[in-house]
Design a protein around this motif. Structure first.
Motif, PDB file in Angstrom:
ATOM      1  N   VAL A 244      -4.275   3.078 -13.592  1.00 10.49           N
ATOM      2  CA  VAL A 244      -4.148   3.514 -14.973  1.00 10.49           C
ATOM      3  C   VAL A 244      -3.750   4.984 -14.932  1.00 10.49           C
ATOM      4  N   ALA A 245      -2.730   5.331 -15.676  1.00  8.04           N
ATOM      5  CA  ALA A 245      -2.273   6.716 -15.752  1.00  8.04           C
ATOM      6  C   ALA A 245      -2.718   7.312 -17.079  1.00  8.04           C
ATOM      7  N   ASP A 246      -3.322   8.487 -17.010  1.00  4.99           N
ATOM      8  CA  ASP A 246      -3.757   9.218 -18.203  1.00  4.99           C
ATOM      9  C   ASP A 246      -2.659  10.226 -18.531  1.00  4.99           C
ATOM     10  N   ILE A 247      -1.849   9.884 -19.532  1.00  5.31           N
ATOM     11  CA  ILE A 247      -0.712  10.722 -19.912  1.00  5.31           C
ATOM     12  C   ILE A 247      -0.956  11.233 -21.323  1.00  5.31           C
ATOM     13  N   ASP A 248      -1.185  12.530 -21.442  1.00  4.93           N
ATOM     14  CA  ASP A 248      -1.456  13.158 -22.742  1.00  4.93           C
ATOM     15  C   ASP A 248      -2.553  12.413 -23.516  1.00  4.93           C
ATOM     16  N   ASP A 249      -3.635  12.095 -22.818  1.00  2.66           N
ATOM     17  CA  ASP A 249      -4.800  11.417 -23.394  1.00  2.66           C
ATOM     18  C   ASP A 249      -4.535   9.987 -23.840  1.00  2.66           C
TER      19      ASP A 249
ATOM     20  N   GLY B 147       5.200  10.571 -23.869  1.00  5.10           N
ATOM     21  CA  GLY B 147       4.442  11.647 -24.491  1.00  5.10           C
ATOM     22  C   GLY B 147       4.044  12.742 -23.520  1.00  5.10           C
ATOM     23  N   SER B 148       4.427  12.598 -22.265  1.00  8.34           N
ATOM     24  CA  SER B 148       4.072  13.608 -21.276  1.00  8.34           C
ATOM     25  C   SER B 148       5.017  14.795 -21.391  1.00  8.34           C
TER      26      SER B 148
ATOM     27  N   GLY C 296       1.245  16.047 -12.559  1.00  7.37           N
ATOM     28  CA  GLY C 296      -0.028  16.425 -13.158  1.00  7.37           C
ATOM     29  C   GLY C 296      -0.705  15.308 -13.925  1.00  7.37           C
ATOM     30  N   ILE C 297      -0.362  14.077 -13.621  1.00  8.51           N
ATOM     31  CA  ILE C 297      -0.938  12.913 -14.299  1.00  8.51           C
ATOM     32  C   ILE C 297      -2.176  12.455 -13.542  1.00  8.51           C
ATOM     33  N   SER C 298      -3.272  12.303 -14.259  1.00 11.24           N
ATOM     34  CA  SER C 298      -4.485  11.752 -13.649  1.00 11.24           C
ATOM     35  C   SER C 298      -4.297  10.260 -13.430  1.00 11.24           C
ATOM     36  N   VAL C 299      -4.726   9.809 -12.267  1.00  6.29           N
ATOM     37  CA  VAL C 299      -4.590   8.405 -11.895  1.00  6.29           C
ATOM     38  C   VAL C 299      -5.982   7.809 -11.725  1.00  6.29           C
TER      39      VAL C 299
ATOM     40  N   GLN D 147       0.831  -1.206   0.000  1.00  7.42           N
ATOM     41  CA  GLN D 147       0.000   0.000   0.000  1.00  7.42           C
ATOM     42  C   GLN D 147       0.863   1.253   0.000  1.00  7.42           C
ATOM     43  N   ALA D 148       1.960   1.217   0.744  1.00  4.47           N
ATOM     44  CA  ALA D 148       2.861   2.379   0.777  1.00  4.47           C
ATOM     45  C   ALA D 148       3.505   2.592  -0.591  1.00  4.47           C
ATOM     46  N   ALA D 149       3.936   1.509  -1.254  1.00  2.00           N
ATOM     47  CA  ALA D 149       4.532   1.637  -2.595  1.00  2.00           C
ATOM     48  C   ALA D 149       3.509   2.222  -3.564  1.00  2.00           C
ATOM     49  N   GLU D 150       2.255   1.774  -3.481  1.00  4.42           N
ATOM     50  CA  GLU D 150       1.206   2.321  -4.351  1.00  4.42           C
ATOM     51  C   GLU D 150       1.024   3.816  -4.096  1.00  4.42           C
ATOM     52  N   ALA D 151       1.024   4.217  -2.835  1.00  2.00           N
ATOM     53  CA  ALA D 151       0.858   5.633  -2.503  1.00  2.00           C
ATOM     54  C   ALA D 151       2.027   6.465  -3.025  1.00  2.00           C
ATOM     55  N   ILE D 152       3.233   5.927  -2.949  1.00  2.00           N
ATOM     56  CA  ILE D 152       4.414   6.647  -3.434  1.00  2.00           C
ATOM     57  C   ILE D 152       4.317   6.842  -4.948  1.00  2.00           C
ATOM     58  N   VAL D 153       3.926   5.802  -5.671  1.00  2.00           N
ATOM     59  CA  VAL D 153       3.800   5.909  -7.130  1.00  2.00           C
ATOM     60  C   VAL D 153       2.682   6.878  -7.502  1.00  2.00           C
ATOM     61  N   LYS D 154       1.557   6.803  -6.815  1.00  2.00           N
ATOM     62  CA  LYS D 154       0.453   7.740  -7.090  1.00  2.00           C
ATOM     63  C   LYS D 154       0.913   9.169  -6.854  1.00  2.00           C
ATOM     64  N   SER D 155       1.666   9.374  -5.789  1.00  2.00           N
ATOM     65  CA  SER D 155       2.180  10.705  -5.480  1.00  2.00           C
ATOM     66  C   SER D 155       3.102  11.209  -6.589  1.00  2.00           C
TER      67      SER D 155
END
Length: 158
Positions: free
Chosen positions: A49-54, A153-154, A33-36, A19-27
């Motif tokens: 899933v990361a939304d990077i430049d659509d 592409g980001s 500025g990547i939507s998660v 859970q901590a690793a997931e939080a670090i990556v989300k951060s």
């Protein structure tokens, strides 16, 4: 060892470390500025899933542990599930696009395309080996989060 790495190491339960690793990556994603997007259920092969430049990238998050050789970390590139008949191990080919790997020993986060990962585990070296071998090495600077992100592409702002 960084303060974050020390706190991470003090987590005794594997689930809490995950859970901590997931939080670090989300951060990391949010700081660029990547939507998660997070699956509603825990039975997907990807953690987010990361939304990077659509464009959408399915990401499996892993924690790297210290490899048997100094100056390197390793993570497993297969999923392991416990079943009544024993363990079931399965690769991620075709079901994810990237591994996001947190390495607490050096407090680094890597983005590794699935095509670059081996079938069972991958080693990433953050220091030269004692025998100075430089062939077939996965160097950490090639997979650092902020180095790989532009190739997706980001256009991150730091």
């Amino acid at each position: 060892m960084s303060e974050r790495s020390e706190r991470f190491a003090s987590l005794e339960e594997p689930q809490k470390r995950g859970q901590a690793a997931e939080a670090i990556v989300k951060s990391e994603c949010v700081s660029y500025g990547i939507s998660v997007l997070v699956p509603a259920y825990d039975n997907e092969s990807y953690d987010l899933v990361a939304d990077i430049d659509d464009d959408f990238y399915r990401i499996q998050i892993k924690t790297a542990f210290e490899a048997t050789t100094d100056g390197a970390v390793r993570f497993r590139t297969r999923s392991t599930r416990t079943k009544s008949s024993g363990y079931e191990r399965e690769g991620y080919e075709g079901s994810i696009d990237l591994f996001a790997v947190y390495a607490p020993v050096c407090d680094e986060t890597y983005l590794i395309p699935i095509e670059d990962a081996s079938k069972t585990q991958m080693t990433v070296r953050y220091e030269r080996s004692k025998n100075n071998n430089v062939k077939n090495i996965n160097w950490h600077e090639d997979y650092l989060f902020d180095e790989v992100l532009p190739s997706l592409g980001s256009n991150p702002t730091t």
